[in-house]
Write a protein that holds these residues in place. Structure first.
Motif, PDB file in Angstrom:
ATOM      1  N   GLY A 132       7.339   0.771  17.457  1.00  0.00           N
ATOM      2  CA  GLY A 132       7.841   1.700  16.446  1.00  0.00           C
ATOM      3  C   GLY A 132       9.334   1.610  16.194  1.00  0.00           C
ATOM      4  O   GLY A 132       9.846   2.277  15.304  1.00  0.00           O
ATOM      5  N   GLY A 133      10.036   0.843  17.003  1.00  0.00           N
ATOM      6  CA  GLY A 133      11.467   0.641  16.782  1.00  0.00           C
ATOM      7  C   GLY A 133      12.372   1.401  17.720  1.00  0.00           C
ATOM      8  O   GLY A 133      13.560   1.112  17.815  1.00  0.00           O
ATOM      9  N   GLY A 134      11.875   2.402  18.438  1.00  0.00           N
ATOM     10  CA  GLY A 134      12.711   3.153  19.366  1.00  0.00           C
ATOM     11  C   GLY A 134      13.652   4.121  18.638  1.00  0.00           C
ATOM     12  O   GLY A 134      13.792   4.103  17.417  1.00  0.00           O
ATOM     13  N   GLY A 135      14.305   4.996  19.415  1.00  0.00           N
ATOM     14  CA  GLY A 135      15.240   5.966  18.837  1.00  0.00           C
ATOM     15  C   GLY A 135      14.566   7.077  18.071  1.00  0.00           C
ATOM     16  O   GLY A 135      15.222   7.798  17.314  1.00  0.00           O
ATOM     17  N   ARG A 136      13.266   7.258  18.236  1.00  0.00           N
ATOM     18  CA  ARG A 136      12.557   8.307  17.523  1.00  0.00           C
ATOM     19  C   ARG A 136      12.258   9.468  18.466  1.00  0.00           C
ATOM     20  O   ARG A 136      12.394   9.372  19.678  1.00  0.00           O
ATOM     21  N   MET A 137      11.866  10.601  17.858  1.00  0.00           N
ATOM     22  CA  MET A 137      11.453  11.772  18.607  1.00  0.00           C
ATOM     23  C   MET A 137       9.948  11.935  18.471  1.00  0.00           C
ATOM     24  O   MET A 137       9.378  11.657  17.412  1.00  0.00           O
ATOM     25  N   VAL A 138       9.317  12.419  19.540  1.00  0.00           N
ATOM     26  CA  VAL A 138       7.900  12.651  19.531  1.00  0.00           C
ATOM     27  C   VAL A 138       7.633  14.101  19.887  1.00  0.00           C
ATOM     28  O   VAL A 138       8.238  14.657  20.816  1.00  0.00           O
ATOM     29  N   ARG A 139       6.775  14.723  19.102  1.00  0.00           N
ATOM     30  CA  ARG A 139       6.375  16.113  19.335  1.00  0.00           C
ATOM     31  C   ARG A 139       5.038  16.087  20.055  1.00  0.00           C
ATOM     32  O   ARG A 139       4.041  15.569  19.536  1.00  0.00           O
ATOM     33  N   VAL A 140       5.001  16.666  21.270  1.00  0.00           N
ATOM     34  CA  VAL A 140       3.834  16.609  22.140  1.00  0.00           C
ATOM     35  C   VAL A 140       3.285  18.015  22.295  1.00  0.00           C
ATOM     36  O   VAL A 140       4.040  18.962  22.571  1.00  0.00           O
ATOM     37  N   ILE A 141       1.973  18.147  22.131  1.00  0.00           N
ATOM     38  CA  ILE A 141       1.283  19.434  22.307  1.00  0.00           C
ATOM     39  C   ILE A 141       0.202  19.235  23.353  1.00  0.00           C
ATOM     40  O   ILE A 141      -0.566  18.275  23.304  1.00  0.00           O
ATOM     41  N   ASP A 142       0.156  20.224  24.312  1.00  0.00           N
ATOM     42  CA  ASP A 142      -0.853  20.163  25.365  1.00  0.00           C
ATOM     43  C   ASP A 142      -1.163  21.572  25.822  1.00  0.00           C
ATOM     44  O   ASP A 142      -0.441  22.527  25.497  1.00  0.00           O
ATOM     45  N   ARG A 143      -2.232  21.708  26.584  1.00  0.00           N
ATOM     46  CA  ARG A 143      -2.612  23.023  27.109  1.00  0.00           C
ATOM     47  C   ARG A 143      -1.656  23.411  28.233  1.00  0.00           C
ATOM     48  O   ARG A 143      -1.233  22.572  29.018  1.00  0.00           O
ATOM     49  N   PRO A 144      -1.339  24.713  28.331  1.00  0.00           N
ATOM     50  CA  PRO A 144      -0.450  25.163  29.418  1.00  0.00           C
ATOM     51  C   PRO A 144      -1.176  25.128  30.758  1.00  0.00           C
ATOM     52  O   PRO A 144      -2.400  25.284  30.820  1.00  0.00           O
ATOM     53  N   ARG A 145      -0.433  24.945  31.798  1.00  0.00           N
ATOM     54  CA  ARG A 145      -0.991  24.914  33.146  1.00  0.00           C
ATOM     55  C   ARG A 145      -0.599  26.129  33.976  1.00  0.00           C
ATOM     56  O   ARG A 145      -1.298  26.466  34.941  1.00  0.00           O
TER      57      ARG A 145
END
Length: 498
Positions: free
Chosen positions: A140-153
């Motif tokens: 993807g080229g690097g230097g990007r941001m990723v938004r991650v969603i997951d269940r809370p623990r």
């Protein structure tokens, strides 16, 4: 490898051709094994990278959730900006948000981002998305941001935890893992391929090479004792191939020996053929002079003698020498069968009071489609063999019967000749139609049935042994075609000519 070196007797490659692909079975097997193992590792590699990415993202989500719990534990929920930056930097997280009871709450806000983060939802990620996500991160080229969603623990009543992280560290980890996994895949491919190759080479390739060498040596020199393959005693397909090769070599040696005898016979026949034709011609001229004598007895007995001389001259002219010449192609035409049988019975020396011919089951007008001369030779050979078998049986005292019948099956004329002789011995049945091997009579050459079958097959039919035993023997002569009944005058002409 040494096992793949061309054998001395192997045919050379044609000039101008170069084999860029490995020619030996061992080399091809090694290459195929390595390719299969490498392909298997390549199929596993994306799954390992996907698992590594999910673990890293899950760790970041857990770290973001713990940060949110720590911030909520501070009185007033306010944390100094310097402390917040240090916590986020240590966790590798840019922002954290939690949704509970339908309300999304931003715990730590992210600074203004130059690009919109792309989304990875770990709660409902399908297998294809999970496998392709690592390659999207790497390329993807690097230097990007990723938004991650997951269940809370840890958060009670929370619906999901959402974080924003840079994908640069993840990309570096995936690249490092990709290099390590690739090296590991190559190493395991080499080891597994080598082991599989060694086992297959030991149990498959080397035995096949032994069989191939034996075949090449046998082709070069069938009389070489080293050309015979020593059986390994295996009971699998290799063992069966060894057994079949050994039987084939035995049969070929017997055929070569038979051909050698046939060639010698051909040379001998060729030498006497000229003299025999001269003698038969002289006998024919003598018969013509006798015909001019006017003696009534001579007039009655001379036609069978002339017919016998004519057939003998034709046979001498077209003599079958098994390698020196070939039988002339048959010229089939409609032949009254009963007249042909009676003419063959005369030449086979059948008669009343001895071995007689029974043709009551055949109408005088019934016909078969065959070359008259070839049909005569087939019938004479069969009748003479039956007569000699009955003459040689002491219990029958030379008295017997040869019965003939005609049937039509699917457009094929089937002539059955059965005798009440002693039957064929087992040793004669095994090689019945083999020259020099199928004779049931002591001193016989075993050529009569061989020639008869070849003549029948030249018509597109066949000659087979239907049954044999103490009560007699039955031969079946199959000839293609089923002619209509002959006219009455043609039948009378054929009978008088016979």
């Amino acid at each position: 490898m040494a096992d793949d070196a061309p054998l001395p007797d192997a045919p050379a490659q044609p000039a101008g051709r170069r084999a860029f692909w490995p020619g030996g079975l061992s080399a091809r097997l090694l290459l195929a094994t390595a390719l299969v193992v490498v392909l298997a590792n390549l199929l596993i590699l994306p799954a390992l990278l996907a698992l590594r990415e999910q673990e890293w993202l899950s760790d970041r989500v857990v770290a973001g959730e713990l940060i949110s719990l720590g911030v909520e534990g501070v009185p007033g929920g306010k944390v100094q900006q310097r402390l917040t930056d240090k916590i986020l930097q240590a966790a590798g997280v840019v922002s954290v948000a939690i949704q509970a009871d339908g309300v999304r709450r931003l715990v730590i806000a992210a600074p203004r981002l130059p690009r919109t983060p792309y989304l990875i939802d770990l709660r409902s990620q399908d297998p294809w998305s999970a496998v392709s996500a690592p390659f999207e991160t790497i390329f993807g080229g690097g230097g990007r941001m990723v938004r991650v969603i997951d269940r809370p623990r840890y958060a009670d009543g929370g619906e999901f935890v959402e974080i924003v992280v840079p994908d640069g560290p993840l990309r570096q980890i995936l690249l490092a893992d990709l290099g390590e996994l690739s090296i590991g895949a190559l190493f395991t491919s080499a080891m597994a391929g080598a082991l599989v190759y060694l086992f297959l080479n030991l149990f498959l390739v080397r035995p096949m090479q032994r069989i191939t060498r034996a075949m090449e040596r046998f082709r070069a020199d069938p009389d070489d004792p080293a050309a015979r393959l020593a059986k390994s005693g295996r009971h699998d397909e290799i063992g069966r191939a060894e057994g079949e090769l050994d039987r084939m070599q035995t049969d070929l040696l017997a055929a070569l020996a038979s051909n050698a005898r046939l060639a010698a016979l051909g040379e001998a026949v060729a030498k006497i053929n000229h003299e025999m034709r001269n003698m038969l011609t002289s006998a024919q001229m003598a018969s013509e002079r006798l015909a001019a004598s006017g003696d009534p007895m001579v007039t009655r007995t001379l036609p069978p003698l002339e017919r016998a001389l004519d057939r003998a001259i034709r046979l001498a002219t077209n003599v079958l020498t098994f390698g020196r010449s070939e039988e002339p192609a048959p010229e089939p035409k409609a032949v009254p069968l009963r007249a042909a049988l009676e003419a063959a019975a005369d030449d086979a020396q059948l008669g009343e009071g001895r071995v007689r011919l029974a043709t009551a089951d055949i109408e005088p007008r019934e016909q078969v489609l065959a070359d008259p001369d070839h049909l005569h030779r087939i019938l004479v050979n069969l009748m003479r063999n039956a007569r000699e078998a009955i003459d040689g049986d002491k219990g029958r005292a030379g008295v017997g019967v040869i019965a003939c019948s005609l049937a039509v099956e699917d457009g094929v004329s089937v002539v059955r000749l059965s005798d009440n002789g002693p039957g064929l011995p087992e040793r004669a049945q095994t090689n019945l139609f083999q020259p020099f091997a199928g004779s049931a009579r002591r001193g016989g050459a075993g050529l009569g049935l061989t020639i008869s079958r070849e003549l029948a097959q030249a018509h597109g039919g066949d000659l087979t042994l239907a049954e044999t035993g103490p009560d007699g023997t039955v031969f079946e002569l199959r000839l293609p075609g089923a002619p209509d009944l002959a006219p009455a005058d043609a039948t009378e002409s054929a009978t008088s000519a016979a």
